[in-house]
Design an enzyme around this catalytic site. Structure first.
Site, PDB file in Angstrom:
ATOM      1  N   LYS A 253      85.713  72.703  59.517  1.00 34.65           N
ATOM      2  CA  LYS A 253      85.476  71.250  59.623  1.00 34.65           C
ATOM      3  C   LYS A 253      84.136  71.048  60.314  1.00 34.65           C
ATOM      4  O   LYS A 253      84.075  70.781  61.516  1.00 34.65           O
ATOM      5  CB  LYS A 253      86.618  70.618  60.437  1.00 34.65           C
ATOM      6  CG  LYS A 253      87.451  69.621  59.648  1.00 34.65           C
ATOM      7  CD  LYS A 253      88.637  69.157  60.432  1.00 34.65           C
ATOM      8  CE  LYS A 253      88.582  67.707  60.826  1.00 34.65           C
ATOM      9  NZ  LYS A 253      88.456  66.747  59.731  1.00 34.65           N
TER      10      LYS A 253
HETATM   11  N1  PMP Z   1      90.177  67.081  53.989  1.00 36.05           N
HETATM   12  C1  PMP Z   1      89.180  66.654  54.774  1.00 36.05           C
HETATM   13  C2  PMP Z   1      87.788  66.723  54.264  1.00 36.05           C
HETATM   14  C3  PMP Z   1      89.460  66.131  56.048  1.00 36.05           C
HETATM   15  O1  PMP Z   1      88.461  65.688  56.839  1.00 36.05           O
HETATM   16  C4  PMP Z   1      90.798  66.041  56.481  1.00 36.05           C
HETATM   17  C5  PMP Z   1      91.118  65.435  57.823  1.00 36.05           C
HETATM   18  N2  PMP Z   1      91.113  66.377  58.846  1.00 36.05           N
HETATM   19  C6  PMP Z   1      91.809  66.528  55.635  1.00 36.05           C
HETATM   20  C7  PMP Z   1      91.463  67.029  54.389  1.00 36.05           C
HETATM   21  C8  PMP Z   1      93.236  66.547  56.083  1.00 36.05           C
HETATM   22  O2  PMP Z   1      93.423  67.531  57.067  1.00 36.05           O
HETATM   23  P1  PMP Z   1      94.567  67.403  58.159  1.00 36.05           P
HETATM   24  O3  PMP Z   1      95.825  67.213  57.433  1.00 36.05           O
HETATM   25  O4  PMP Z   1      94.520  68.689  58.901  1.00 36.05           O
HETATM   26  O5  PMP Z   1      94.216  66.239  59.016  1.00 36.05           O
END
Ligand code: PMP
Length: 307
Positions: free
Chosen positions: A159
């Protein structure tokens, strides 16, 4: 904003008011987007007046993996980071739904975009947060004209702050064109994910989401939904989804810490499931919303009590 600035954050190894948690304008992370982050939620339960933090160790393990990809060296383990997160919520005396933003950033004041041997630091801030997306109605989404960044361009399973320029371009395009959210295709032209959510479709009772190789973030909510689906006896497939397959899906929803489980009523102006929430989506959403509050006996350990 005043209330937010007076909240307690964790920065440079100490707990301090957010208004004092600042960085120099020459900071590597600001200049080059070399920051990796997480986002997690704490859910307030009005009966017990407690808050449960959703899968914090899993979130911090993902942060550690992002750090490894970006050549960062966190000094605290995922368990120690969880301890800091819980302590922060207690110091803020929260009794409401909250969002936490932990991150590791290249903290050196240096004029070079390299990754190795650049000092990094770990911070967390918190805020009150209810719904990020209105989940009471179906979303209207559109396939973006922007392609998802590829793992060989900016790793999507990390991320990385810099990669969110890609999300921001797609999200604004979607909103400014009157949609609620964007759906990215990957560099091959297959469905990837939303700007900050993973995507699922249902066809003939089978739950389908793209594989990790489709330039998606390895979402904790996605993982949770897959585990809940298996527990419900729902058949699950992780395989590539073509753009036009979206148009003929029986059900569609997006998942993410912020969005939770947000059902889709229209994609590229085509109606999905008669414009109503589908049975598989509803089942999984309701079970997810119970699990995050520690009310699902099978997945009780996902929800860590703060007090
Ligand atoms: N894809 C992206 C690009 C994101 O930024 C997020 C948010 N964190 C998600 C998917 C979903 O991830 P999570 O379920 O871990 O929040």
């Amino acid at each position: 904003m005043d209330e937010q600035l007076n909240s307690i954050a964790y920065h440079r190894g100490a707990y301090a008011p957010l208004r004092e948690c600042n960085i120099n304008i020459m900071t590597h992370a600001l200049q080059y987007g070399t920051m990796i982050f997480g986002g997690m939620r704490g859910y307030h339960d009005s009966e017990s007046n407690n808050i449960t933090l959703f899968r914090p160790v899993d979130h911090f393990q993902r942060l550690h993996r992002s750090a490894k990809i970006m050549q960062m060296r966190p000094t605290q383990s995922p368990e120690q980071m969880t301890g800091i997160a819980l302590e922060l919520l207690r110091r803020n005396e929260y009794r409401c739904n909250v969002y936490l933003r932990p991150f590791i950033y290249k903290s050196e004041l240096r004029l070079s975009p390299s990754l190795h041997d650049v000092q990094d630091d770990f911070s967390i801030y918190t805020m009150k947060l209810d719904d990020y997306i209105d989940t009471s109605r179906g979303l209207s989404v559109a396939v973006s004209s922007w392609r998802r960044i590829d793992d060989n361009i900016i790793p999507t399973r990390a991320k990385v702050a810099g990669g969110y320029a890609n999300s921001a371009l797609a999200k604004s395009e979607a909103l400014q064109n009157g949609y609620d959210e964007a759906i990215f295709l990957d560099s091959r032209g297959f469905v990837s994910e939303g700007s900050a959510e993973n995507i699922f479709i249902v066809r003939d009772g089978v739950l389908i989401t793209p594989p990790n190789s489709a330039s998606v973030l390895e979402g904790i909510t996605m993982r949770s939904i897959l585990e809940l689906a298996r527990s419900e006896g729902i058949e699950v497939q992780r395989r590539d989804i073509g753009r036009s397959e979206l148009y003929i899906a029986d059900e569609m929803f997006l998942t993410g810490t912020g969005a939770q489980v947000a059902w889709v009523a229209h994609v590229d102006r085509r109606e999905i499931g008669g414009g109503r929430i589908g049975p598989v989506t509803e089942r999984l959403r309701d079970r997810y919303l119970r699990a995050v509050r520690g009310r699902d006996p099978e997945f009780k350990d996902w929800a860590v009590p703060v007090y």
